[in-house]
Design an enzyme around this catalytic site. Sequence first.
Site, PDB file in Angstrom:
ATOM      1  N   ARG A 162       0.854  -1.187   0.000  1.00  0.00           N
ATOM      2  CA  ARG A 162       0.000   0.000   0.000  1.00  0.00           C
ATOM      3  C   ARG A 162       0.886   1.232   0.000  1.00  0.00           C
ATOM      4  O   ARG A 162       2.093   1.139   0.184  1.00  0.00           O
ATOM      5  CB  ARG A 162      -0.934   0.010   1.222  1.00  0.00           C
ATOM      6  CG  ARG A 162      -0.186  -0.022   2.547  1.00  0.00           C
ATOM      7  CD  ARG A 162      -1.124   0.047   3.728  1.00  0.00           C
ATOM      8  NE  ARG A 162      -0.395  -0.034   4.978  1.00  0.00           N
ATOM      9  CZ  ARG A 162      -0.928   0.197   6.170  1.00  0.00           C
ATOM     10  NH1 ARG A 162      -2.200   0.520   6.271  1.00  0.00           N
ATOM     11  NH2 ARG A 162      -0.201   0.107   7.267  1.00  0.00           N
ATOM     12  N   GLU A 173      -2.759   7.542   6.887  1.00  0.00           N
ATOM     13  CA  GLU A 173      -1.425   7.484   7.487  1.00  0.00           C
ATOM     14  C   GLU A 173      -0.342   7.994   6.537  1.00  0.00           C
ATOM     15  O   GLU A 173       0.608   7.284   6.195  1.00  0.00           O
ATOM     16  CB  GLU A 173      -1.117   6.058   7.957  1.00  0.00           C
ATOM     17  CG  GLU A 173      -1.984   5.614   9.124  1.00  0.00           C
ATOM     18  CD  GLU A 173      -1.620   4.229   9.664  1.00  0.00           C
ATOM     19  OE1 GLU A 173      -0.917   3.489   8.948  1.00  0.00           O
ATOM     20  OE2 GLU A 173      -2.037   3.905  10.786  1.00  0.00           O
ATOM     21  N   CYS A 225      12.779   9.946  -6.921  1.00  0.00           N
ATOM     22  CA  CYS A 225      12.677   9.828  -8.373  1.00  0.00           C
ATOM     23  C   CYS A 225      12.974  11.180  -9.036  1.00  0.00           C
ATOM     24  O   CYS A 225      13.057  12.216  -8.360  1.00  0.00           O
ATOM     25  CB  CYS A 225      11.300   9.316  -8.786  1.00  0.00           C
ATOM     26  SG  CYS A 225       9.966  10.528  -8.633  1.00  0.00           S
ATOM     27  N   GLU A 275      -7.915   4.954  15.223  1.00  0.00           N
ATOM     28  CA  GLU A 275      -7.561   3.531  15.204  1.00  0.00           C
ATOM     29  C   GLU A 275      -6.838   3.177  16.489  1.00  0.00           C
ATOM     30  O   GLU A 275      -5.968   3.914  16.949  1.00  0.00           O
ATOM     31  CB  GLU A 275      -6.643   3.191  14.027  1.00  0.00           C
ATOM     32  CG  GLU A 275      -7.267   3.254  12.657  1.00  0.00           C
ATOM     33  CD  GLU A 275      -6.269   2.816  11.583  1.00  0.00           C
ATOM     34  OE1 GLU A 275      -5.313   2.072  11.908  1.00  0.00           O
ATOM     35  OE2 GLU A 275      -6.442   3.231  10.433  1.00  0.00           O
ATOM     36  N   PHE A 319      -3.893 -11.509  11.149  1.00  0.00           N
ATOM     37  CA  PHE A 319      -3.820 -11.804  12.574  1.00  0.00           C
ATOM     38  C   PHE A 319      -3.791 -10.531  13.424  1.00  0.00           C
ATOM     39  O   PHE A 319      -3.470 -10.589  14.605  1.00  0.00           O
ATOM     40  CB  PHE A 319      -2.612 -12.697  12.874  1.00  0.00           C
ATOM     41  CG  PHE A 319      -2.721 -14.058  12.254  1.00  0.00           C
ATOM     42  CD1 PHE A 319      -3.684 -14.966  12.694  1.00  0.00           C
ATOM     43  CD2 PHE A 319      -1.897 -14.432  11.212  1.00  0.00           C
ATOM     44  CE1 PHE A 319      -3.805 -16.215  12.122  1.00  0.00           C
ATOM     45  CE2 PHE A 319      -2.005 -15.674  10.618  1.00  0.00           C
ATOM     46  CZ  PHE A 319      -2.974 -16.574  11.075  1.00  0.00           C
ATOM     47  N   HIS A 320      -4.100  -9.398  12.803  1.00  0.00           N
ATOM     48  CA  HIS A 320      -4.291  -8.158  13.570  1.00  0.00           C
ATOM     49  C   HIS A 320      -5.647  -8.261  14.257  1.00  0.00           C
ATOM     50  O   HIS A 320      -6.641  -8.645  13.654  1.00  0.00           O
ATOM     51  CB  HIS A 320      -4.261  -6.963  12.615  1.00  0.00           C
ATOM     52  CG  HIS A 320      -4.233  -5.637  13.301  1.00  0.00           C
ATOM     53  ND1 HIS A 320      -5.267  -5.179  14.097  1.00  0.00           N
ATOM     54  CD2 HIS A 320      -3.310  -4.651  13.300  1.00  0.00           C
ATOM     55  CE1 HIS A 320      -4.966  -3.982  14.543  1.00  0.00           C
ATOM     56  NE2 HIS A 320      -3.791  -3.637  14.088  1.00  0.00           N
TER      57      HIS A 320
END
Length: 686
Positions: free
Chosen positions: A125, A164, A173, A320, A370-371
Amino acid sequence: MTSPDPADSRDRMRRLRARLGTLAFGGDYNPEQWPEETWQEDVRLMREAGVNLVSVGVFSWGRLEPRPGVHRFDWLDRLLDLLAEHGVAVNLATPTAAPPAWLAHEHPETLPVDADGQRVAFGARQHYCPSSPVFRHHAADITRRLAERYAGHPALAMWHIGNEYPGLAYCHCEVSAAHFRRWLAERYGTVDALNEAWGTAFWGQHYDSFDWIGTPRNRLLGGPNPAHRLDFVRFSGDASLACFAAERDIVRGYTPDLPVGTNFMGGFKNLDYWRWAAEEDVVAIDVYPNSWDPEGQIHSAYNFDLMRSLRGGEPWLLMESATGPNVQRRRNSARPAGQLRPRSLQAVARGADSVMFFQWRESRVGAERFHSAMLPHGGTRTRVWREVRELGNELPRLAGLAGGRAAAAETAVVWDWESWWAVELPGHPSVDLDFRERVLAHYRPLWHANVPVDFVPPRADLSGYRLLVVPSLYLVDDAGARNLTDFVRDGGHLVMSYFSGIVDEHDRVRAGGHPGAFRELLGLLVEEFSPLQPGETRGLSHAGRPGVAGEWQDVILLDGAESLAEYTEGEYRGRPAVTRHRFGTGSATYLGTSPDPATMSALLLDAARRAGVTPVLDTPEGVEAVRRRAGDGGDHLFLLNHTDRPQEVTLPAGTGPDLLGGPPPEGDRLRLTPYQVAVLPEAADR
């Protein structure tokens, strides 16, 4: 880029609070991971758990636009209609944190390049260059289509821009390099001004044209120019902020009455959140402290205080958090039973108008399968689900706190991102100086003593504070240095630690000896820096009590200051390690080393007493006391037992019954069960 008017931002947040009627409760909802028949169960269980707000669409760009110009909004239409039908409001995200595979395939130039010159691949991401005009064009297009389609939808309550920021913190670049050159030309005006600011006379780095300047990549012979590095960090933050602002302005054009924000990552190094907070309607944070860390609640508290401070004490959002493990560490233990409640309500105590989690339903696929989540793999038979449901159903008891501020603090800690960036660059007397660790070393004793703390930038209005704590403010401009000096001259008390005031805003060492900007204020000269080697310590004596000095030693010559603590061994035995200087009508304490925790606590709390700072309440170790005001006035005392043991607290006079329904006190003594939270209204005339 036009910043939102603060009054308009407050109005938008008032409308959101009125719509929800209480504190927000919920989390990220990613229904695209599940068959649609699951959605019906989701909304039923959301209502059972008291969920009233969910963040939707954060990573859904590839689902919304599976091929260039081909859009699939039908599934999102059905989802938002379903949520509206069940009374769950939506914080709708622009999905630009996860550019789709076709964009990377057809426009590989949108992928960022790291400091080694390697282009980042698709497959996770946030794989985009923020300077890329191609990325920005497609990001604006999907944002506009979402805003056009869902403006006025009954589920839509606020906007969540991106996620985030940033992805790769620094893109190297050629597009970014060209953008960096334009940024430098705008900042300095002439290349001669840049040469002066960067000190390019050193090692013959003089530039005759902005066109000669590249990004500070890793392949250099010798140390990089620190001013070059510092400006590149500034530029990179500005490039990401421009992406945020572009999407914000698009959705604002369609829904001017809805709040817009993004999710910060607490004490995150790469972005200057003072600047970012001014560009949004509300500050929000993602925070994931170790549930098994005995200081996890302290790490959360300083992050919460920082978020509250970014907009001058206004309520903020916990966007969050985790119900349990968050797969960021090598071993992820389960959260102790009962701990979810105090860790969540700690945010409310410190000014949050929400308790939200990542995510609603635990994933079966992907990197975070598994979060932990509000609804675990084991479903409604699990302890985590029961604790989530209990928390969600008791939050409405605190509805009156929504919109209220935390009680005013008399103590402030100076936090400056540019100084953080600069102090951790290479080429210093010690490359092990960790800014966040320095902040925590100063914050920790204040937390244990229940002393309320704000964070402030160096140029802030300091008139409401009695005590100012300044951890290693290495870089400071003249205006910031004058502001801190004037605070003490006018009667304030200051505690400052080593390696402060050393350079100006261009990372040029200040003339006249160290600590350049603060020599007169502190009444001393630092003759030499002498950091200790890893594991090395020196004896210390403060007020007749033995202590330990670690990490760093300043070789101090007194020039008006008095010694408060001395080294008791080593080459500098008998020389001052900590000093105090009366300046104007105030005083300045200087720490020339890292004292052991007990000495640090004694020094800070002595300064607080001298300044007249009043703690909230004296409590047993592990019990946090915080005061927050209700939206319509009236203080509430939060008592949070972060331990797995019963604790007893002596209450101040005038406290009312616990809003969370806990047992009444016995006289002035309140017994807290393990992990219990009590919220007690206080009399107006206390």
